[in-house]
Motif scaffolding. Structure first.
Motif, PDB file in Angstrom:
ATOM      1  N   GLN A 145      49.783  39.275  39.900  1.00  0.00           N
ATOM      2  CA  GLN A 145      50.279  40.016  41.053  1.00  0.00           C
ATOM      3  C   GLN A 145      51.186  41.181  40.652  1.00  0.00           C
ATOM      4  N   LEU A 146      52.061  40.953  39.696  1.00  0.00           N
ATOM      5  CA  LEU A 146      53.053  41.967  39.354  1.00  0.00           C
ATOM      6  C   LEU A 146      52.571  42.936  38.288  1.00  0.00           C
ATOM      7  N   ALA A 147      51.982  42.402  37.223  1.00  0.00           N
ATOM      8  CA  ALA A 147      51.578  43.255  36.106  1.00  0.00           C
ATOM      9  C   ALA A 147      50.077  43.449  36.009  1.00  0.00           C
ATOM     10  N   GLY A 148      49.291  42.671  36.746  1.00  0.00           N
ATOM     11  CA  GLY A 148      47.846  42.777  36.631  1.00  0.00           C
ATOM     12  C   GLY A 148      47.326  42.409  35.256  1.00  0.00           C
ATOM     13  N   ASN A 149      48.038  41.521  34.564  1.00  0.00           N
ATOM     14  CA  ASN A 149      47.680  41.142  33.191  1.00  0.00           C
ATOM     15  C   ASN A 149      46.658  40.004  33.245  1.00  0.00           C
ATOM     16  N   VAL A 150      45.390  40.383  33.185  1.00  0.00           N
ATOM     17  CA  VAL A 150      44.315  39.393  33.296  1.00  0.00           C
ATOM     18  C   VAL A 150      44.267  38.515  32.048  1.00  0.00           C
ATOM     19  N   LYS A 151      44.477  39.109  30.888  1.00  0.00           N
ATOM     20  CA  LYS A 151      44.404  38.333  29.646  1.00  0.00           C
ATOM     21  C   LYS A 151      45.482  37.253  29.602  1.00  0.00           C
ATOM     22  N   ALA A 152      46.688  37.606  30.024  1.00  0.00           N
ATOM     23  CA  ALA A 152      47.755  36.611  30.035  1.00  0.00           C
ATOM     24  C   ALA A 152      47.450  35.479  31.015  1.00  0.00           C
ATOM     25  N   ALA A 153      46.872  35.827  32.170  1.00  0.00           N
ATOM     26  CA  ALA A 153      46.507  34.790  33.136  1.00  0.00           C
ATOM     27  C   ALA A 153      45.411  33.881  32.586  1.00  0.00           C
ATOM     28  N   ILE A 154      44.434  34.469  31.888  1.00  0.00           N
ATOM     29  CA  ILE A 154      43.360  33.647  31.291  1.00  0.00           C
ATOM     30  C   ILE A 154      43.933  32.705  30.240  1.00  0.00           C
ATOM     31  N   ASP A 193      41.783  48.442  28.546  1.00  0.00           N
ATOM     32  CA  ASP A 193      42.678  48.388  27.395  1.00  0.00           C
ATOM     33  C   ASP A 193      43.979  49.117  27.747  1.00  0.00           C
ATOM     34  N   LYS A 194      44.846  48.406  28.417  1.00  0.00           N
ATOM     35  CA  LYS A 194      46.111  49.024  28.826  1.00  0.00           C
ATOM     36  C   LYS A 194      46.974  49.378  27.624  1.00  0.00           C
ATOM     37  N   VAL A 195      46.898  48.561  26.618  1.00  0.00           N
ATOM     38  CA  VAL A 195      47.700  48.850  25.426  1.00  0.00           C
ATOM     39  C   VAL A 195      47.229  50.144  24.770  1.00  0.00           C
ATOM     40  N   GLY A 196      45.891  50.296  24.679  1.00  0.00           N
ATOM     41  CA  GLY A 196      45.373  51.520  24.078  1.00  0.00           C
ATOM     42  C   GLY A 196      45.690  52.751  24.915  1.00  0.00           C
ATOM     43  N   ALA A 281      53.040  53.735  35.820  1.00  0.00           N
ATOM     44  CA  ALA A 281      52.027  53.527  36.854  1.00  0.00           C
ATOM     45  C   ALA A 281      50.818  52.790  36.284  1.00  0.00           C
ATOM     46  N   LEU A 282      50.489  53.052  35.019  1.00  0.00           N
ATOM     47  CA  LEU A 282      49.403  52.317  34.372  1.00  0.00           C
ATOM     48  C   LEU A 282      49.732  50.829  34.304  1.00  0.00           C
ATOM     49  N   MET A 283      50.952  50.485  33.909  1.00  0.00           N
ATOM     50  CA  MET A 283      51.318  49.071  33.786  1.00  0.00           C
ATOM     51  C   MET A 283      51.354  48.371  35.139  1.00  0.00           C
ATOM     52  N   SER A 284      51.769  49.095  36.171  1.00  0.00           N
ATOM     53  CA  SER A 284      51.842  48.503  37.506  1.00  0.00           C
ATOM     54  C   SER A 284      50.551  48.662  38.297  1.00  0.00           C
ATOM     55  N   GLN A 285      49.517  49.265  37.668  1.00  0.00           N
ATOM     56  CA  GLN A 285      48.210  49.459  38.302  1.00  0.00           C
ATOM     57  C   GLN A 285      48.308  50.272  39.597  1.00  0.00           C
ATOM     58  N   ASP A 286      49.126  51.277  39.550  1.00  0.00           N
ATOM     59  CA  ASP A 286      49.270  52.182  40.698  1.00  0.00           C
ATOM     60  C   ASP A 286      48.392  53.397  40.437  1.00  0.00           C
ATOM     61  N   GLN A 287      47.186  53.363  40.996  1.00  0.00           N
ATOM     62  CA  GLN A 287      46.220  54.410  40.720  1.00  0.00           C
ATOM     63  C   GLN A 287      46.693  55.767  41.246  1.00  0.00           C
ATOM     64  N   GLN A 326      40.172  54.173  35.709  1.00  0.00           N
ATOM     65  CA  GLN A 326      40.470  53.378  36.907  1.00  0.00           C
ATOM     66  C   GLN A 326      41.460  52.278  36.495  1.00  0.00           C
ATOM     67  N   VAL A 327      42.718  52.541  36.763  1.00  0.00           N
ATOM     68  CA  VAL A 327      43.752  51.591  36.324  1.00  0.00           C
ATOM     69  C   VAL A 327      44.011  50.509  37.361  1.00  0.00           C
ATOM     70  N   ALA A 328      43.669  50.785  38.616  1.00  0.00           N
ATOM     71  CA  ALA A 328      43.863  49.789  39.682  1.00  0.00           C
ATOM     72  C   ALA A 328      42.580  48.990  39.836  1.00  0.00           C
ATOM     73  N   GLN A 329      42.660  47.673  39.620  1.00  0.00           N
ATOM     74  CA  GLN A 329      41.500  46.795  39.716  1.00  0.00           C
ATOM     75  C   GLN A 329      41.744  45.731  40.772  1.00  0.00           C
ATOM     76  N   GLU A 330      40.652  45.348  41.437  1.00  0.00           N
ATOM     77  CA  GLU A 330      40.737  44.275  42.421  1.00  0.00           C
ATOM     78  C   GLU A 330      40.669  42.948  41.670  1.00  0.00           C
TER      79      GLU A 330
END
Length: 348
Positions: A145-154, A193-196, A281-287, A326-330
């Motif tokens: 919800q906050l960071a959109g970190n899919v890898k951490a959630a997985i 690849d947010k880090v990249g 904005a990239l980290m917070s997924q604010d397109q 596209q930094v904002a993902q559903e």
């Protein structure tokens, strides 16, 4: 009774011829008496012998009886001793049985206590594990919800599933199914690849100080040959010096590029802040914010910087490529896992 009166009647004297008969009768009586005496003697002897024999027999019987009584007494004593020993052995056996029963009762109580303790520990372990899994799931939900970190959630969901797999209890099957469904949804999300991307923006921030401003462009004047000793040559040299004092340059409609030196610092800082804002904005997924900041950076580079410089041209191309991301993902949530966990806690 009728003969008695006749006996008392005196008889007449017998004749003398009856005397031999009386003598024979007396002799016969004597023989009878002698035989009777002999018989009586023999009877008495037999009685005496019988008495003596009986006495011997009685004495033998008494001796045998005494011996047997003695043996019987000895047997009785031995029997009593054996009975006493048997009583002692029985008493000791009863005591041992009582101790064994007491130990068995104590062991049963300890076993019941251990079973109850194990049950409590098992329930406590399950509750502790569920508490840890709940914390992991909440952390995964916050990362989504906050960071959109899919890898951490997985990673968090996989760790929770591994904990449940090690427990291997049937009551957690529904929870594992819900976690597996949420993992499948998260793995289906296209990765970014947010880090990249963040590293690419940081590289722009690191190079921004070396990009030249448009106001720093200086036109190179052609060298004027100098001659000595002529008045005309001196006039030309003076005219060339006057032209260097005032120069006319074409700036292609960017009327605001001529910045005083003290404002160049603020321009570069504004550019750096815009790049950092795009990274945030990239980290917070604010397109919208991401695109707005990159567009502002592109405008600043195009308006105030030398667009003929290779570094500025490369920066403009990089910003254009970043703007197309596209930094904002559903992102799917993990509501199924959390709901199943809440339902299990409510039932237990």
């Amino acid at each position: 009774m009728n003969d008695t009166p006749e006996a008392s009647v005196p008889q007449p004297a017998s004749p003398p011829a009856a005397a031999p008969a009386q003598a024979g009768a007396r002799a016969h009586v004597s023989v009878v008496a002698l035989v009777a005496l002999l018989i009586a003697t023999l009877a008495m002897a037999a009685a005496a012998w019988s008495w003596f024999d009986s006495s011997e027999r009685i004495r033998d019987l008494k001796t045998e009886l005494g011996r047997r009584l003695a043996e019987t007494g000895k047997d009785v004593s031995e029997s009593r001793l054996l009975a006493r020993n048997a009583d002692d052995a029985m008493r000791q056996l009863s005591e041992k049985v009582a101790r064994i029963e007491s130990q068995m009762a104590t062991s049963q109580q300890q076993q019941l206590s251990l079973e109850a303790l194990y049950k409590d520990l098992s329930q406590g372990r399950d509750q502790w594990t569920l508490a840890e899994i709940e914390q992991v799931l909440l952390t995964a939900a916050q990362q989504l919800q906050l960071a959109g970190n899919v890898k951490a959630a997985i990673i968090a969901l996989e760790g929770a599933d591994n904990r449940l797999q090690r427990l291997d209890k049937p009551q957690f099957i529904a929870l594992r199914r819900a976690i597996a469904a949420d993992l499948a949804n998260l793995r289906a999300v296209p990765s970014l690849d947010k880090v990249g991307v963040s590293a690419r923006i940081e590289a722009l921030v690191a190079r921004h100080a070396g990009w030249p401003l448009a106001s720093a462009q200086v036109s190179e004047a052609a060298p004027v040959p100098r001659s000595r000793g002529r008045a005309g040559d001196i006039g030309q040299e003076l005219w060339a010096e006057l032209k260097h004092l005032a120069q006319i340059r074409r700036i292609d409609g960017n009327e605001a590029v001529l910045l005083p030196p003290e404002q160049a610092y603020f321009l570069r800082e504004n550019l750096r802040l815009r790049l950092l804002s795009a990274r945030l904005a990239l980290m917070s997924q604010d397109q919208a914010a991401f695109e707005t900041d990159l567009h502002a950076v592109s405008e600043l580079l195009s308006r105030y910087y030398n667009t003929r410089d290779a570094g500025v041209v490369a920066a403009l191309k990089e910003i254009k490529r970043l703007s197309g991301l596209q930094v904002a993902q559903e992102l799917p949530g993990i509501d199924a896992s959390l709901a199943t966990l809440d339902a299990y806690k409510g039932e237990h």
